[in-house]
Structures are given as C-alpha cells and as structure tokens.
Design a protein around this motif. Structure first.
Motif, short mmCIF file in Angstrom:
data_model
loop_
_atom_site.label_atom_id
_atom_site.label_comp_id
_atom_site.label_asym_id
_atom_site.label_seq_id
_atom_site.Cartn_x
_atom_site.Cartn_y
_atom_site.Cartn_z
N THR A 7 0.83 -1.20 0.00
CA THR A 7 0.00 0.00 0.00
C THR A 7 0.87 1.25 0.00
N ARG A 8 0.49 2.20 -0.83
CA ARG A 8 1.13 3.52 -0.79
C ARG A 8 0.01 4.53 -0.71
N THR A 9 -0.30 4.95 0.51
CA THR A 9 -1.42 5.86 0.68
C THR A 9 -1.02 7.00 1.61
N ARG A 10 -2.01 7.79 2.02
CA ARG A 10 -1.76 8.88 2.97
C ARG A 10 -2.69 8.70 4.17
N TRP A 20 2.79 4.00 4.12
CA TRP A 20 3.23 2.98 3.16
C TRP A 20 3.37 1.65 3.89
N SER A 21 3.09 0.58 3.17
CA SER A 21 3.15 -0.73 3.81
C SER A 21 3.50 -1.80 2.79
N ASN A 22 4.12 -2.86 3.25
CA ASN A 22 4.41 -4.00 2.37
C ASN A 22 3.21 -4.92 2.22
N ARG A 23 2.10 -4.60 2.89
CA ARG A 23 0.87 -5.38 2.78
C ARG A 23 -0.27 -4.45 2.38
N ALA A 24 -1.34 -5.03 1.86
CA ALA A 24 -2.49 -4.22 1.46
C ALA A 24 -3.30 -3.82 2.69
N LEU A 25 -3.52 -2.51 2.86
CA LEU A 25 -4.20 -2.01 4.07
C LEU A 25 -5.67 -1.67 3.84
N GLY A 26 -6.17 -1.86 2.63
CA GLY A 26 -7.55 -1.49 2.36
C GLY A 26 -7.63 -0.06 1.86
N ALA A 27 -8.81 0.32 1.39
CA ALA A 27 -8.94 1.60 0.68
C ALA A 27 -9.53 2.72 1.52
N ALA A 28 -9.99 2.44 2.73
CA ALA A 28 -10.70 3.46 3.52
C ALA A 28 -9.73 4.55 3.97
N PRO A 29 -10.21 5.82 4.09
CA PRO A 29 -9.33 6.89 4.60
C PRO A 29 -8.85 6.56 6.01
N LEU A 30 -7.61 6.91 6.26
CA LEU A 30 -6.95 6.53 7.51
C LEU A 30 -6.56 7.73 8.33
N ARG A 31 -6.65 7.58 9.63
CA ARG A 31 -5.91 8.45 10.56
C ARG A 31 -4.69 7.66 11.03
N THR A 32 -3.66 8.37 11.44
CA THR A 32 -2.50 7.65 11.97
C THR A 32 -2.90 6.84 13.21
N VAL A 92 -1.75 -2.54 13.51
CA VAL A 92 -0.59 -3.28 14.01
C VAL A 92 -1.03 -4.35 15.02
N LEU A 93 -1.88 -3.97 15.97
CA LEU A 93 -2.30 -4.95 16.97
C LEU A 93 -3.09 -6.09 16.34
N ASP A 94 -3.92 -5.74 15.36
CA ASP A 94 -4.70 -6.79 14.69
C ASP A 94 -3.77 -7.77 13.97
N TRP A 95 -2.76 -7.21 13.31
CA TRP A 95 -1.78 -8.07 12.61
C TRP A 95 -1.07 -9.00 13.60
N GLN A 111 -9.46 2.96 15.10
CA GLN A 111 -10.31 1.83 14.76
C GLN A 111 -9.68 1.07 13.61
N LEU A 112 -10.07 -0.19 13.53
CA LEU A 112 -9.49 -1.03 12.49
C LEU A 112 -10.19 -0.72 11.18
N VAL A 113 -9.49 0.00 10.29
CA VAL A 113 -10.06 0.27 8.97
C VAL A 113 -9.29 -0.58 7.97
N GLY A 114 -9.97 -1.49 7.34
CA GLY A 114 -9.30 -2.33 6.36
C GLY A 114 -8.21 -3.15 7.01
N PRO A 115 -8.55 -4.31 7.62
CA PRO A 115 -7.51 -5.17 8.16
C PRO A 115 -6.50 -5.53 7.07
N VAL A 116 -5.29 -5.85 7.47
CA VAL A 116 -4.25 -6.17 6.52
C VAL A 116 -4.69 -7.37 5.68
N ALA A 117 -4.65 -7.19 4.38
CA ALA A 117 -5.14 -8.25 3.48
C ALA A 117 -4.05 -9.27 3.20
#
Ligand SMILES: [Zn+2]
Length: 490
Positions: A46-49, A444-456, A463-466, A478-484
């Motif tokens: 993932t390469r998002t903001r 940025w992530s080496n895994r897919a984080l989903g498409a929903a807008p994120l807060r830091t 991370v905890l879910d992973w 909140q968990l937005v888009g668990p790591v795919a």
C-alpha cells in the motif's frame, strides 16, 4: 507475488517513522525511481496517505501510533502546556506545573500520559524502540540508543547535523533483528528529515538525501529479515508524524501580546510577574493561550469571556478579534461549559457540537471550516481529508478533552508560525498547524491495508490486529481495512 499467510505466532511488525516527511516529497522520489528498496517493498502493498493528530508536531503526534489515542485523550495536548489548576504564579517553585518537552522535562512525557492509556510497548512486551521519546513499557535494554538520542537531539539542533541520529537508528535496528530471535514489534524513528527541513525547505537536497538513506536502511532491513526467514511474517509500515511547509513570517505570539500591554509568560521566559496570559507554542504552527495563568482554576474560559476587555487588560477592548484578524492566524478555538467548541476567524464565529456519534459544525457569523456539516468521525475524515483543515472538527474536540489544554487554541495559516525570538537557529520551515500540508502524512506498507481513509491513530489498531493482540477498550483508533493476505496474486 503471492505472499503466504504467516501463522499467528510468527507475526511481527516494524514501524518506521520518518519524522516530518511530506507525502508528496516521498511520493515524487518513489515515482522518480530514487527509492528502489521502498519500491520493491511496496510491490503488492500500500502507498497511501493518512491524517495525523493535532498539534502536528513531534512526540505529541507519535502518541496515536503508540497508544491508539489522540493527544487530548492521552492528556498530552501539546509539547508545551500549563496546568491551569495548579499554577499559582510562582514560576520557580511551581515550575513543575509548566511543561516543555523540548528541554530538561523531556523525560516526564511517559509519566504525563494518562494512566489508563496503554502503550504498544506494554501490550507487546517483545518490543524494542529506537530514538523515541515515548518509552513507557520498555525496559532499558529494549530502548538501546536512548543515550544517542539525547546526545544527538541536544547538539544536532545547533550544529545542523542530523544524519548521525538516523545512522544510529539504522544500525541499532538491523542489529536488533540480527541478535534477538523473539522480537515482535520494532519502532524506529528517523529524525534527520525533520531536522534538515526546519533549516531549509521540505524538499531540499539534504532532506532528499536523508530520505534516500532511509531507503538504504530499508534495503539492509529486508536483507536481514530475508536471511532470518522472517520477511513473509513481517508487516512493515513507513509513516510520518507530520508534514511541513516553508515559513515566511514569524509572528511571535508572546511578543505580540506584550506589545499590546499583556504581561505574558512563555518559554523560556517563565519569570513573568503577574502574567495576564501564558503562551505555549507547538511546532511552531499552533499555540495555546491561557488567560490569567497565575490564578489556579479548573474551568476553561469560553470565547465570550476571553473577548472581555478585563480578561487580558490589553490596550484593545477585544483582543481575540484583533488576533483572529492577524494574517498569521487561520482561526482560534475555545470551549464553552457545555462542551461546544467555538471557533473565530477574521469574519466571525462558528460552532462544533458533539451529540453521541454525531459531530455537527455550524457556521454562524464566520465559517473557518468551509460549510455546515454533520456526521460521524469517519464521515468527517472522508469529507475533510483533502480539504483546507483535514479532520479539524474531530481533532479540536479531542484537544479540549485534556484538562491541560489552554483556554484558546490558535491555529496558524500556511506560511506563518508563532515563535521567533527564542527559536535559535531560525526555523525556515515548520509544522504544528491544522492545515493539509501539516496534517497529511505518508502511510506505506508492504501489505495491502484497504482503501478506507486513515488516521494515523488507526494504524495502532492495524498493528495490533496483525499481531493478534486484542485492542484495548476506549481507544480512538479503529481497524479500517484489516491487513489483506495474500497481498496480491500475480
Ligand atoms: Zn519538527
């Protein structure tokens, strides 16, 4: 690339925090092929903001990643604050009631965090961190370069020499992975991009060079993980805590108040007798003002009271109006006794109210947040992500959750900041404000984080879910888009 699903017990995470890295700077270097290790790492990822926390400044804006809570919830509203209920005007005897994490009180940050907030280091004991100011939950051996942080942190600001700090982090991080087979979470902060940015511009050659060296570190890191057989088990995130912009004008708020006849307490001049105001600057694009700081009180004063002539006893009848009309000021915000946050800009006032999950913004005589809106926190994020002040309603409500927050929050316009006289060497670029160029950061992530807008703050949950660690109750993230998994086929 088809990445296998790691068993829960093998999962690991590395959070790389490149302090002050602007997303557009990072994206353009990546697109130009100048970050080859990141490019390989992000294939299938993932390469998002994301939107950081306000005030957008170092250490305060780390809290979301490490606690899942916004700064107000952590009761660390800023890098400088005053305990209004405790400070009685005796500047030396009561210096413990006035805080600045920029000096000798830096070590108090851990103990100042609200006691019911848990850090990831407490939740994941197999953690280590490199160069962080927030260390609650880490044993000293899991914080191996704290001494280097203090050393380089103290001198780099004056010597304009930041790369050695990053080099120490890179070496210690790779060494930790080589040495400790049982690590699960590693947090590495890279200070050089922010340091060079303050002295130049957010995309100056020295900033780009520091980023390129972080890319080298990613290369070394990936090679080490691969040789350990840990690469497929590891979620790697690269984030920043704030953006930055060039500062063309410094409006020193303490000086500004004194010029209007208001005796003002501000770092480092805390010895002001009978102060009518205290100014606590962050970043330096935002500040908190406390009225009548020498008289302890619990309640915050609302905007109407701050506007009264007797409040600051200035040579202007309504100091708030004069301040809100300064070109440096985007808007100011204060809180009423019922929790309403009242904003004022050059044109007039507006209000933010929260009722259950709904946050409602209503322009009145002014409209600093661009039009009426009502929605959940998620709706606010989506609506304002690319706006002038991303997530402002949520962030301002959070600020006033902390009893340590001032009576007035002052938000700077782009191109301005609030500290001049004592900022040595001069900041040519800065952060701390609520505008987009300070609030948007790379995620940025080496895994897919989903498409929903994120807060830091949401990345804490990611991370905890992973890691398969249960989320603590009462966090803001909140968990937005668990790591795919798998990240991508093909
Ligand atoms: Zn900075």
């Amino acid at each position: 690339m088809n990445r296998p699903t790691p068993p829960d017990s093998n999962r690991r995470c590395i959070l790389l925090l490149v302090d002050g890295l602007r997303p557009d700077v990072a994206e353009s270097e990546l697109a130009g092929g100048r970050l080859p290790h990141f490019a390989r790492l992000l294939a299938g990822g993932t390469r998002t903001r994301a939107i950081t926390a306000f005030p957008s400044t170092t250490s305060v804006a780390y809290l979301p990643f490490l606690t899942g809570c916004l700064p107000g919830r952590c009761n660390i509203p800023s890098i400088r604050w005053l305990d209004r209920s405790a400070y009685g005007g005796r500047w030396w005897a009561e210096r413990g009631a006035v805080r600045s994490y920029c000096g000798y009180q830096a070590g108090m940050l851990d103990q100042d965090i609200a006691p019911d907030v848990r850090t990831i280091f407490e939740l994941v004991p197999e953690s280590a961190a490199f160069f962080t100011m927030i260390t609650r939950g880490l044993t000293p051996d899991r914080d191996p370069i704290q001494g280097a942080r203090k050393f380089w942190g103290a001198i780099s600001h004056y010597l304009l020499w930041h790369q050695p700090g990053d080099d120490a982090v890179a070496g210690a991080l790779v060494e930790w992975i080589r040495r400790d087979p049982d690590w699960r979470f590693l947090f590495a902060q890279f200070p050089a991009v922010d340091g060079y940015t303050h002295q130049t511009t957010p995309d100056a050659p020295r900033v780009i060079e520091a980023l390129r060296r972080v890319d080298d570190t990613v290369g070394a890191l990936v090679a080490r993980l691969a040789s350990n057989g840990q690469l497929d088990d590891t979620l790697i995130l690269m984030v920043s805590d704030h953006g930055a912009t060039v500062v063309k004008h410094h409006l020193d708020l303490a000086v500004w108040l004194r010029q209007r006849g208001v005796p003002t307490l501000a770092h480092p001049e805390l010895w002001q007798k009978n102060p009518r105001a205290a100014v606590m600057v962050a970043g330096n694009g935002s500040a908190m003002i406390y009225a009548d700081p020498g008289t302890p009180r619990v309640d915050r004063w609302p905007l109407a009271r701050l506007r009264r002539p007797e409040t600051f006893a200035a040579d202007q009848p309504d100091l708030i109006q004069v301040l809100a009309r300064e070109p440096a000021v985007a808007f100011v915000a204060a809180q009423e006794s019922d929790g309403t946050v009242r904003l004022a800009d050059r044109s007039g006032e507006a209000a933010i109210r929260q009722s259950g999950d709904a946050i409602t913004y209503r322009p009145e005589t002014g409209d600093p947040l661009d039009g009426p809106f009502s929605g959940t926190r998620s709706a606010w994020l989506e609506r304002s992500f690319d706006g002038r002040f991303p997530d402002a309603a949520v962030q301002l409500l959070d600020q006033f959750r902390s009893p340590r927050t001032g009576d007035l929050i002052v938000v700077a316009n782009e191109g301005y900041d609030f500290r001049d006289r004592w900022e040595l060497p001069e900041h040519k670029a800065g952060h701390g404000s609520l505008h987009r160029a300070h609030m948007q950061v790379p995620a940025w992530s080496n895994r897919a984080l989903g498409a929903a807008p994120l807060r830091t703050v949401d990345l804490f949950a990611t991370v905890l879910d992973w890691l398969r660690v249960p989320l603590p109750d009462g966090i803001d993230g909140q968990l937005v888009g668990p790591v795919a998994i798998p990240a991508r086929n093909g």
